[in-house]
Design a protein around this motif. Sequence first.
Motif, PDB file in Angstrom:
ATOM      1  N   ASN A 163     -20.793   0.515 -17.012  1.00 16.42           N
ATOM      2  CA  ASN A 163     -19.516   1.238 -17.205  1.00 16.42           C
ATOM      3  C   ASN A 163     -19.665   2.717 -16.897  1.00 16.42           C
ATOM      4  N   ILE A 164     -20.748   3.309 -17.437  1.00 16.39           N
ATOM      5  CA  ILE A 164     -20.914   4.761 -17.264  1.00 16.39           C
ATOM      6  C   ILE A 164     -21.207   5.107 -15.808  1.00 16.39           C
ATOM      7  N   VAL A 165     -22.132   4.368 -15.202  1.00 13.74           N
ATOM      8  CA  VAL A 165     -22.518   4.693 -13.821  1.00 13.74           C
ATOM      9  C   VAL A 165     -21.321   4.523 -12.878  1.00 13.74           C
ATOM     10  N   LYS A 166     -20.588   3.420 -13.042  1.00 15.75           N
ATOM     11  CA  LYS A 166     -19.407   3.213 -12.186  1.00 15.75           C
ATOM     12  C   LYS A 166     -18.345   4.265 -12.480  1.00 15.75           C
ATOM     13  N   GLY A 167     -18.204   4.608 -13.767  1.00 17.08           N
ATOM     14  CA  GLY A 167     -17.228   5.634 -14.147  1.00 17.08           C
ATOM     15  C   GLY A 167     -17.559   6.982 -13.525  1.00 17.08           C
ATOM     16  N   LEU A 168     -18.831   7.382 -13.600  1.00 19.42           N
ATOM     17  CA  LEU A 168     -19.251   8.666 -13.019  1.00 19.42           C
ATOM     18  C   LEU A 168     -19.025   8.675 -11.511  1.00 19.42           C
ATOM     19  N   TYR A 169     -19.277   7.528 -10.888  1.00 16.71           N
ATOM     20  CA  TYR A 169     -19.091   7.417  -9.432  1.00 16.71           C
ATOM     21  C   TYR A 169     -17.609   7.584  -9.073  1.00 16.71           C
ATOM     22  N   THR A 170     -16.738   7.011  -9.900  1.00 14.64           N
ATOM     23  CA  THR A 170     -15.293   7.150  -9.675  1.00 14.64           C
ATOM     24  C   THR A 170     -14.868   8.610  -9.826  1.00 14.64           C
ATOM     25  N   LEU A 171     -15.411   9.281 -10.841  1.00 13.41           N
ATOM     26  CA  LEU A 171     -15.014  10.666 -11.115  1.00 13.41           C
ATOM     27  C   LEU A 171     -15.486  11.604 -10.011  1.00 13.41           C
ATOM     28  N   PRO A 173     -18.058  11.044  -6.659  1.00 12.32           N
ATOM     29  CA  PRO A 173     -19.045  10.252  -5.908  1.00 12.32           C
ATOM     30  C   PRO A 173     -20.333  11.010  -5.574  1.00 12.32           C
ATOM     31  N   GLU A 174     -20.249  12.344  -5.406  1.00  8.83           N
ATOM     32  CA  GLU A 174     -21.474  13.067  -5.011  1.00  8.83           C
ATOM     33  C   GLU A 174     -22.520  13.127  -6.122  1.00  8.83           C
ATOM     34  N   TRP A 175     -22.147  12.740  -7.356  1.00  7.78           N
ATOM     35  CA  TRP A 175     -23.149  12.682  -8.418  1.00  7.78           C
ATOM     36  C   TRP A 175     -24.230  11.639  -8.131  1.00  7.78           C
ATOM     37  N   VAL A 176     -23.960  10.736  -7.201  1.00 10.62           N
ATOM     38  CA  VAL A 176     -24.977   9.767  -6.763  1.00 10.62           C
ATOM     39  C   VAL A 176     -26.278  10.484  -6.417  1.00 10.62           C
ATOM     40  N   GLN A 177     -26.166  11.654  -5.822  1.00  7.62           N
ATOM     41  CA  GLN A 177     -27.363  12.344  -5.336  1.00  7.62           C
ATOM     42  C   GLN A 177     -28.298  12.762  -6.458  1.00  7.62           C
ATOM     43  N   MET A 178     -27.791  12.787  -7.692  1.00  9.02           N
ATOM     44  CA  MET A 178     -28.655  13.135  -8.819  1.00  9.02           C
ATOM     45  C   MET A 178     -29.625  12.006  -9.161  1.00  9.02           C
ATOM     46  N   ALA A 179     -29.230  10.784  -8.855  1.00  6.73           N
ATOM     47  CA  ALA A 179     -30.064   9.624  -9.218  1.00  6.73           C
ATOM     48  C   ALA A 179     -29.696   8.428  -8.340  1.00  6.73           C
ATOM     49  N   PRO A 180     -30.019   8.505  -7.040  1.00  8.27           N
ATOM     50  CA  PRO A 180     -29.581   7.449  -6.113  1.00  8.27           C
ATOM     51  C   PRO A 180     -30.032   6.046  -6.532  1.00  8.27           C
ATOM     52  N   ALA A 181     -31.267   5.944  -7.015  1.00  9.25           N
ATOM     53  CA  ALA A 181     -31.780   4.614  -7.352  1.00  9.25           C
ATOM     54  C   ALA A 181     -30.993   4.000  -8.508  1.00  9.25           C
ATOM     55  N   LEU A 182     -30.638   4.830  -9.474  1.00  9.12           N
ATOM     56  CA  LEU A 182     -29.847   4.335 -10.612  1.00  9.12           C
ATOM     57  C   LEU A 182     -28.463   3.877 -10.150  1.00  9.12           C
ATOM     58  N   PHE A 183     -27.777   4.716  -9.376  1.00  5.32           N
ATOM     59  CA  PHE A 183     -26.432   4.362  -8.915  1.00  5.32           C
ATOM     60  C   PHE A 183     -26.462   3.115  -8.028  1.00  5.32           C
ATOM     61  N   SER A 184     -27.531   2.993  -7.224  1.00  2.00           N
ATOM     62  CA  SER A 184     -27.573   1.865  -6.276  1.00  2.00           C
ATOM     63  C   SER A 184     -27.652   0.516  -6.994  1.00  2.00           C
ATOM     64  N   LYS A 185     -28.058   0.515  -8.267  1.00  2.00           N
ATOM     65  CA  LYS A 185     -28.100  -0.747  -9.018  1.00  2.00           C
ATOM     66  C   LYS A 185     -26.701  -1.264  -9.337  1.00  2.00           C
ATOM     67  N   PHE A 186     -25.717  -0.363  -9.365  1.00  2.00           N
ATOM     68  CA  PHE A 186     -24.374  -0.759  -9.798  1.00  2.00           C
ATOM     69  C   PHE A 186     -23.308  -0.576  -8.716  1.00  2.00           C
ATOM     70  N   ILE A 187     -23.623   0.234  -7.714  1.00  2.00           N
ATOM     71  CA  ILE A 187     -22.654   0.489  -6.639  1.00  2.00           C
ATOM     72  C   ILE A 187     -23.285   0.008  -5.339  1.00  2.00           C
ATOM     73  N   PRO A 188     -22.657  -0.950  -4.653  1.00  2.78           N
ATOM     74  CA  PRO A 188     -23.273  -1.492  -3.435  1.00  2.78           C
ATOM     75  C   PRO A 188     -23.344  -0.468  -2.296  1.00  2.78           C
ATOM     76  N   ASN A 189     -24.348  -0.649  -1.455  1.00  4.00           N
ATOM     77  CA  ASN A 189     -24.481   0.109  -0.186  1.00  4.00           C
ATOM     78  C   ASN A 189     -24.567   1.615  -0.341  1.00  4.00           C
ATOM     79  N   ILE A 190     -25.169   2.059  -1.444  1.00  5.49           N
ATOM     80  CA  ILE A 190     -25.307   3.512  -1.607  1.00  5.49           C
ATOM     81  C   ILE A 190     -26.545   4.024  -0.873  1.00  5.49           C
TER      82      ILE A 190
END
Length: 235
Positions: A163-171, A173-190
């Motif tokens: 919920n949090i990772v997807k929520g942060l991505y919605t708010l 998207p560039e926050w992915v760069q803080m932790a790409p490996a973490l975001f990639s577990k929940f958001i496809p094709n990052i």
Amino acid sequence: VMNVITIEDYKSTYWPKLDSAIDQLLTQSPGDYIPISYEQIYSCVYKCVCQQHSEQMYSDLIKKITNHLERVSKELQASPPDLYIERFNVALGQYMGALQSIVPLFIYMNKFYIETKLNRDLKDDLIKLFTEHVAEKHIYNLMPLLLEAQSTPFQITPSTMANIVKGLYTLRPEWVQMAPALFSKFIPNILPPAVESELQEYAAQDQKLQRELMQNGFTRGDQSRKRAGEELNYS
């Protein structure tokens, strides 16, 4: 013919009704039943829009929600680390849930004022308020805790993490760069696919990043994010 609604009428009768309904929606727990007459609120908004009070109503709504979010942010700041992730998740879920009721109630204001005069959209504006007043203020505390939790089984539930990772991505998207490996577990094709010839380079970078993190006081738990840490820069 509709009765004329003066600015005094708006302030003394119409806005207080809207104010108390918004309060209830912002603070309800999931699954609560709230004794709000949606029809009454909807009609209230409609009348105020027809009588040219949209600008005032929009300004009041933004102020109201901003004040609420500033309180939410302060409460989060006072949370101990072991409850912080869970409380952020609750705050995010509660707010996004509230928007599902608040946005439709103000549909006339959105259509005849925000979209036409401001060229914006109410839902986008209200999500942006959460980003500015809550998420941006907490992202640098939250991210190390998420990374630590990710490397410690059962510390938080997978659904909370998702919920949090997807929520942060919605708010933002560039926050992915803080932790790409973490975001990639929940958001496809990052993450871009790794190229074999670059793997050694990744490994060297990984170690360099770990050393920097250690020097900056990050704990070992935070380093799990770095497997693909700089891949974004190389794609």
